[in-house]
Design an enzyme around this catalytic site. Structure first.
Site, PDB file in Angstrom:
ATOM      1  N   PHE A  88      -2.090  18.663   1.744  1.00 44.81           N
ATOM      2  CA  PHE A  88      -1.486  17.322   1.842  1.00 44.81           C
ATOM      3  C   PHE A  88      -0.449  17.269   2.968  1.00 44.81           C
ATOM      4  O   PHE A  88       0.051  16.193   3.292  1.00 44.81           O
ATOM      5  CB  PHE A  88      -0.700  16.992   0.561  1.00 44.81           C
ATOM      6  N   LYS A  92       2.717  10.970   8.243  1.00 44.78           N
ATOM      7  CA  LYS A  92       1.720   9.926   7.959  1.00 44.78           C
ATOM      8  C   LYS A  92       2.112   8.499   8.359  1.00 44.78           C
ATOM      9  O   LYS A  92       1.407   7.561   8.007  1.00 44.78           O
ATOM     10  CB  LYS A  92       1.396   9.942   6.464  1.00 44.78           C
ATOM     11  N   SER A 132      -8.520  10.348   5.515  1.00 47.16           N
ATOM     12  CA  SER A 132      -8.159   8.934   5.372  1.00 47.16           C
ATOM     13  C   SER A 132      -9.300   8.034   5.802  1.00 47.16           C
ATOM     14  O   SER A 132     -10.075   8.384   6.713  1.00 47.16           O
ATOM     15  CB  SER A 132      -6.938   8.682   6.260  1.00 47.16           C
ATOM     16  N   TYR A 157      -1.848   9.050  14.566  1.00 47.57           N
ATOM     17  CA  TYR A 157      -1.963   9.562  13.192  1.00 47.57           C
ATOM     18  C   TYR A 157      -3.436   9.659  12.801  1.00 47.57           C
ATOM     19  O   TYR A 157      -3.914  10.692  12.314  1.00 47.57           O
ATOM     20  CB  TYR A 157      -1.207   8.657  12.198  1.00 47.57           C
ATOM     21  N   LYS A 161      -6.121  13.005  11.880  1.00 50.29           N
ATOM     22  CA  LYS A 161      -7.022  13.168  10.722  1.00 50.29           C
ATOM     23  C   LYS A 161      -8.446  13.445  11.204  1.00 50.29           C
ATOM     24  O   LYS A 161      -9.143  14.312  10.670  1.00 50.29           O
ATOM     25  CB  LYS A 161      -7.005  11.905   9.852  1.00 50.29           C
ATOM     26  N   LEU A 208       2.525  -1.541   2.057  1.00 51.23           N
ATOM     27  CA  LEU A 208       2.729  -2.802   1.335  1.00 51.23           C
ATOM     28  C   LEU A 208       3.396  -2.634  -0.029  1.00 51.23           C
ATOM     29  O   LEU A 208       4.407  -3.277  -0.318  1.00 51.23           O
ATOM     30  CB  LEU A 208       1.364  -3.497   1.179  1.00 51.23           C
ATOM     31  N   ARG A 300       0.223  -7.310  12.461  1.00 47.82           N
ATOM     32  CA  ARG A 300       0.714  -5.984  12.845  1.00 47.82           C
ATOM     33  C   ARG A 300      -0.342  -5.322  13.722  1.00 47.82           C
ATOM     34  O   ARG A 300      -1.517  -5.286  13.351  1.00 47.82           O
ATOM     35  CB  ARG A 300       0.973  -5.152  11.572  1.00 47.82           C
TER      36      ARG A 300
HETATM   37  P1  NAD Z   1       3.960  12.280   1.665  1.00 49.97           P
HETATM   38  O1  NAD Z   1       4.701  12.192   2.943  1.00 49.97           O
HETATM   39  O2  NAD Z   1       4.577  11.727   0.448  1.00 49.97           O
HETATM   40  O3  NAD Z   1       3.547  13.811   1.378  1.00 49.97           O
HETATM   41  C1  NAD Z   1       3.330  14.737   2.414  1.00 49.97           C
HETATM   42  C2  NAD Z   1       4.195  15.935   2.100  1.00 49.97           C
HETATM   43  O4  NAD Z   1       4.008  16.921   3.100  1.00 49.97           O
HETATM   44  C3  NAD Z   1       5.688  15.612   2.062  1.00 49.97           C
HETATM   45  O5  NAD Z   1       6.231  16.117   0.875  1.00 49.97           O
HETATM   46  C4  NAD Z   1       6.254  16.323   3.291  1.00 49.97           C
HETATM   47  O6  NAD Z   1       7.579  16.763   3.082  1.00 49.97           O
HETATM   48  C5  NAD Z   1       5.270  17.472   3.431  1.00 49.97           C
HETATM   49  N1  NAD Z   1       5.145  18.023   4.778  1.00 49.97           N
HETATM   50  C6  NAD Z   1       4.878  17.378   5.961  1.00 49.97           C
HETATM   51  N2  NAD Z   1       4.821  18.264   6.964  1.00 49.97           N
HETATM   52  C7  NAD Z   1       5.038  19.491   6.413  1.00 49.97           C
HETATM   53  C8  NAD Z   1       5.119  20.804   6.951  1.00 49.97           C
HETATM   54  N3  NAD Z   1       4.978  21.046   8.259  1.00 49.97           N
HETATM   55  N4  NAD Z   1       5.382  21.818   6.110  1.00 49.97           N
HETATM   56  C9  NAD Z   1       5.552  21.603   4.778  1.00 49.97           C
HETATM   57  N5  NAD Z   1       5.488  20.391   4.212  1.00 49.97           N
HETATM   58  C10 NAD Z   1       5.240  19.331   5.045  1.00 49.97           C
HETATM   59  O7  NAD Z   1       2.536  11.621   1.915  1.00 49.97           O
HETATM   60  P2  NAD Z   1       1.386  11.306   0.862  1.00 49.97           P
HETATM   61  O8  NAD Z   1       1.241   9.831   0.783  1.00 49.97           O
HETATM   62  O9  NAD Z   1       1.581  12.099  -0.357  1.00 49.97           O
HETATM   63  O10 NAD Z   1       0.137  11.834   1.691  1.00 49.97           O
HETATM   64  C11 NAD Z   1      -0.374  13.146   1.503  1.00 49.97           C
HETATM   65  C12 NAD Z   1      -1.463  13.373   2.526  1.00 49.97           C
HETATM   66  O11 NAD Z   1      -2.461  12.363   2.366  1.00 49.97           O
HETATM   67  C13 NAD Z   1      -0.985  13.259   3.976  1.00 49.97           C
HETATM   68  O12 NAD Z   1      -1.663  14.216   4.749  1.00 49.97           O
HETATM   69  C14 NAD Z   1      -1.416  11.858   4.378  1.00 49.97           C
HETATM   70  O13 NAD Z   1      -1.656  11.757   5.752  1.00 49.97           O
HETATM   71  C15 NAD Z   1      -2.708  11.702   3.590  1.00 49.97           C
HETATM   72  N6  NAD Z   1      -3.055  10.302   3.308  1.00 49.97           N
HETATM   73  C16 NAD Z   1      -2.152   9.483   2.699  1.00 49.97           C
HETATM   74  C17 NAD Z   1      -2.493   8.158   2.453  1.00 49.97           C
HETATM   75  C18 NAD Z   1      -1.513   7.220   1.825  1.00 49.97           C
HETATM   76  O14 NAD Z   1      -1.719   6.004   1.919  1.00 49.97           O
HETATM   77  N7  NAD Z   1      -0.458   7.681   1.159  1.00 49.97           N
HETATM   78  C19 NAD Z   1      -3.764   7.683   2.801  1.00 49.97           C
HETATM   79  C20 NAD Z   1      -4.663   8.562   3.414  1.00 49.97           C
HETATM   80  C21 NAD Z   1      -4.299   9.881   3.651  1.00 49.97           C
HETATM   81  C1  WQD Z   2      -1.801  -2.893   3.678  1.00 46.21           C
HETATM   82  C2  WQD Z   2      -1.857  -4.359   4.071  1.00 46.21           C
HETATM   83  C3  WQD Z   2      -0.742  -4.862   6.136  1.00 46.21           C
HETATM   84  C4  WQD Z   2       3.315  -3.974   4.835  1.00 46.21           C
HETATM   85  C5  WQD Z   2      -2.127   2.614   5.959  1.00 46.21           C
HETATM   86  C6  WQD Z   2      -2.600   3.537   7.045  1.00 46.21           C
HETATM   87  C7  WQD Z   2      -3.827   4.276   6.599  1.00 46.21           C
HETATM   88  C8  WQD Z   2      -3.566   4.962   5.253  1.00 46.21           C
HETATM   89  C9  WQD Z   2      -2.993   4.038   4.232  1.00 46.21           C
HETATM   90  C10 WQD Z   2      -2.798   7.155   5.609  1.00 46.21           C
HETATM   91  C11 WQD Z   2      -2.108  -4.557   5.561  1.00 46.21           C
HETATM   92  C12 WQD Z   2      -0.058  -5.539   4.971  1.00 46.21           C
HETATM   93  C13 WQD Z   2       1.952  -4.137   4.862  1.00 46.21           C
HETATM   94  C14 WQD Z   2       4.151  -5.115   4.930  1.00 46.21           C
HETATM   95  C15 WQD Z   2       2.192  -6.488   5.035  1.00 46.21           C
HETATM   96  N1  WQD Z   2      -2.580   5.983   5.374  1.00 46.21           N
HETATM   97  N2  WQD Z   2       1.406  -5.385   4.961  1.00 46.21           N
HETATM   98  N3  WQD Z   2       3.555  -6.339   5.013  1.00 46.21           N
HETATM   99  O1  WQD Z   2      -2.353  -0.321   6.890  1.00 46.21           O
HETATM  100  O2  WQD Z   2      -4.150  -0.481   5.102  1.00 46.21           O
HETATM  101  O3  WQD Z   2      -3.159   1.689   5.664  1.00 46.21           O
HETATM  102  O4  WQD Z   2      -1.846   3.377   4.774  1.00 46.21           O
HETATM  103  O5  WQD Z   2      -3.831   7.660   5.948  1.00 46.21           O
HETATM  104  O6  WQD Z   2      -4.147   5.186   7.598  1.00 46.21           O
HETATM  105  O7  WQD Z   2      -2.903   2.758   8.204  1.00 46.21           O
HETATM  106  O8  WQD Z   2      -1.794   0.080   4.447  1.00 46.21           O
HETATM  107  O9  WQD Z   2       0.049  -0.541   2.951  1.00 46.21           O
HETATM  108  O10 WQD Z   2       0.478  -0.375   5.439  1.00 46.21           O
HETATM  109  O11 WQD Z   2      -0.915  -2.239   4.581  1.00 46.21           O
HETATM  110  O12 WQD Z   2       1.722  -7.624   5.137  1.00 46.21           O
HETATM  111  O13 WQD Z   2       5.396  -5.031   4.937  1.00 46.21           O
HETATM  112  O14 WQD Z   2      -0.555  -4.929   3.820  1.00 46.21           O
HETATM  113  O15 WQD Z   2      -0.776  -5.708   7.251  1.00 46.21           O
HETATM  114  O16 WQD Z   2      -2.914  -5.683   5.673  1.00 46.21           O
HETATM  115  P1  WQD Z   2      -2.909   0.146   5.625  1.00 46.21           P
HETATM  116  P2  WQD Z   2      -0.457  -0.722   4.334  1.00 46.21           P
END
Ligand code: NAD
Ligand code: WQD
Length: 347
Positions: A88, A92, A132, A157, A161, A208, A300
């Site tokens: 993870f 991000k 993602s 970003y 991925k 969001l 955005r």
């Molecule tokens: P998050 O930031 O809450 O968790 C990521 C964790 O990794 C954090 O605790 C951070 O401190 C740790 N971290 C980052 N770099 C590090 C390093 N070099 N060494 C040790 N720890 C490190 O994010 P999340 O939402 O839990 O996402 C987890 C993973 O899922 C990420 O790779 C993110 O890109 C991916 N992801 C998240 C979403 C989302 O919408 N939340 C969507 C798609 C993919």
């Molecule tokens: C959702 C919708 C915004 C904030 C992102 C990353 C994606 C993945 C998940 C990691 C969009 C709208 C948002 C606000 C708004 N992450 N919005 N006002 O953009 O679908 O995905 O997070 O991998 O890679 O791009 O998610 O929650 O940012 O936005 O209107 O203040 O809400 O425009 O339509 P998104 P989001």
């Protein structure tokens, strides 16, 4: 799966103190797995580890280490027999990645390379990776299916991925012992039903749902909805929001799959049902009886009008499907936020 294998499995959660990692840790512990967490807390708080212990009543080994530090990671593998890694650990924030791309490439790619090198050194053959939906880029039709070619990402970003998927897949081609599961998450929201763990963004939320919940709790004045002139049914963007505990459950299935297969496999984790930004605001208001002040703003940059998952493959092969509703997502988000108005820092 074979119960003996399952009981003895020890899972390293790299970045396991974060939003998705902490919820996955709970789900793994509740399913009988042991977990080791390694996190540098760059985007999380050690309090999350205490909360995981409180929810599950189980102890966890945790390390404050940077996953790009090979000596430190090697020591973790040396001190613990790791059967599966869930990766993870990454930066991000999409907007930030445009401003400091090199830091994003350095951190996200280096963590992946370090984990792969240490796994090879210590004979760990299974890795589950947090990918993602963003890797589908802008060219693909919706819903997104795993058989589609990856697309052009709109930000660094997303490219990290896409590149990490390639690195992991190349590694499994070269090493026939290696099992790689690439999980393409859609939009995780919500929190564990206890309200003890949840999403705790530092600074102004980019996403969001945390923005909505911070408006609800009085930390932000109002939500700006980015664009209401998209060609969608109400003019706002549509996404596939998935409850974080359903997503966490997908990791348990992925770990089981990784332990019993070789090669690379990709799975979408989404519900298959999109909701618009306005529908999310309305659902949050209805589920929690709170008004969310909002105004419409500019689009955005980089946002696609709409996308959602075809998750049939995960259902068919992993036996995974979602069970929680949008109402659950909204209620559980609010339960976490109102009990922790300032996140873990207000503990
Ligand atoms: P998050 O930031 O809450 O968790 C990521 C964790 O990794 C954090 O605790 C951070 O401190 C740790 N971290 C980052 N770099 C590090 C390093 N070099 N060494 C040790 N720890 C490190 O994010 P999340 O939402 O839990 O996402 C987890 C993973 O899922 C990420 O790779 C993110 O890109 C991916 N992801 C998240 C979403 C989302 O919408 N939340 C969507 C798609 C993919
Ligand atoms: C959702 C919708 C915004 C904030 C992102 C990353 C994606 C993945 C998940 C990691 C969009 C709208 C948002 C606000 C708004 N992450 N919005 N006002 O953009 O679908 O995905 O997070 O991998 O890679 O791009 O998610 O929650 O940012 O936005 O209107 O203040 O809400 O425009 O339509 P998104 P989001």
């Amino acid at each position: 799966m074979n119960k003996e294998i399952k009981r003895s499995m020890n899972i390293l959660l790299a970045g396991g103190a974060g939003y998705i990692g902490s919820h996955t840790a709970v789900e793994l512990l509740n399913n009988g797995y042991d977990v080791v967490i390694a996190d540098n807390y760059s985007n999380s708080d050690p309090e999350a580890i205490e909360r995981i212990k409180k929810i599950t009543g189980k102890d966890i080994i945790s390390y404050e280490e940077d996953i790009t530090d090979k000596t430190a990671v090697s020591e973790i593998f040396g001190n613990n027999k790791i059967d599966v890694v869930i990766h993870f650990a990454g930066l991000k924030a999409v907007g930030e990645s445009v401003k400091i791309p090199v830091a994003y490439y350095r951190n996200n790619i280096d963590t992946t390379l370090t984990l792969l090198e240490c796994m090879a050194e210590y004979g760990c053959h299974n890795i589950v990776f947090s990918s993602s939906a963003t890797v589908y880029g802008e060219e693909n039709d919706i819903p997104y299916v795993e058989t589609m070619k990856k697309g052009t990402c709109s930000n660094p970003y997303g490219w990290t991925k896409s590149m990490m998927e390639q690195i992991l897949s190349d590694a499994s081609t070269a090493d026939e012992e290696l099992s790689v599961v690439l999980l393409r998450y859609f939009n995780p929201i919500g929190a564990h039903e206890s309200g003890l763990i949840g999403e705790d963004p530092q600074g102004i939320p980019n996403n969001l749902m945390p923005y909505i919940s911070q408006v609800a709790v009085g930390r932000r004045d109002h939500l700006t909805i980015f664009g209401n002139d998209y060609k969608t049914k109400d003019g706002t963007c549509r996404r596939d929001y998935i409850h974080i505990m359903d997503l966490a459950g997908g990791h348990v299935k992925a770990v089981e799959y990784a332990a019993e297969h070789k090669g690379t496999e990709i799975f979408n984790l989404g519900t298959g049902t999109p909701y618009s930004v306005l529908e999310i605001v309305n659902a949050f208001e209805k589920a929690n009886g709170i008004k969310i002040k909002y105004e419409f703003g500019e689009r955005r940059s980089g946002d696609l009008p709409e996308f959602w998952a075809d998750s049939c493959k995960a259902e068919k092969i992993l036996g995974w499907k979602t069970s929680r509703s949008l109402e659950d997502m909204c209620k559980d988000t609010w339960n976490w936020q109102r009990n922790n108005p300032n996140g873990y820092r207000g503990k």
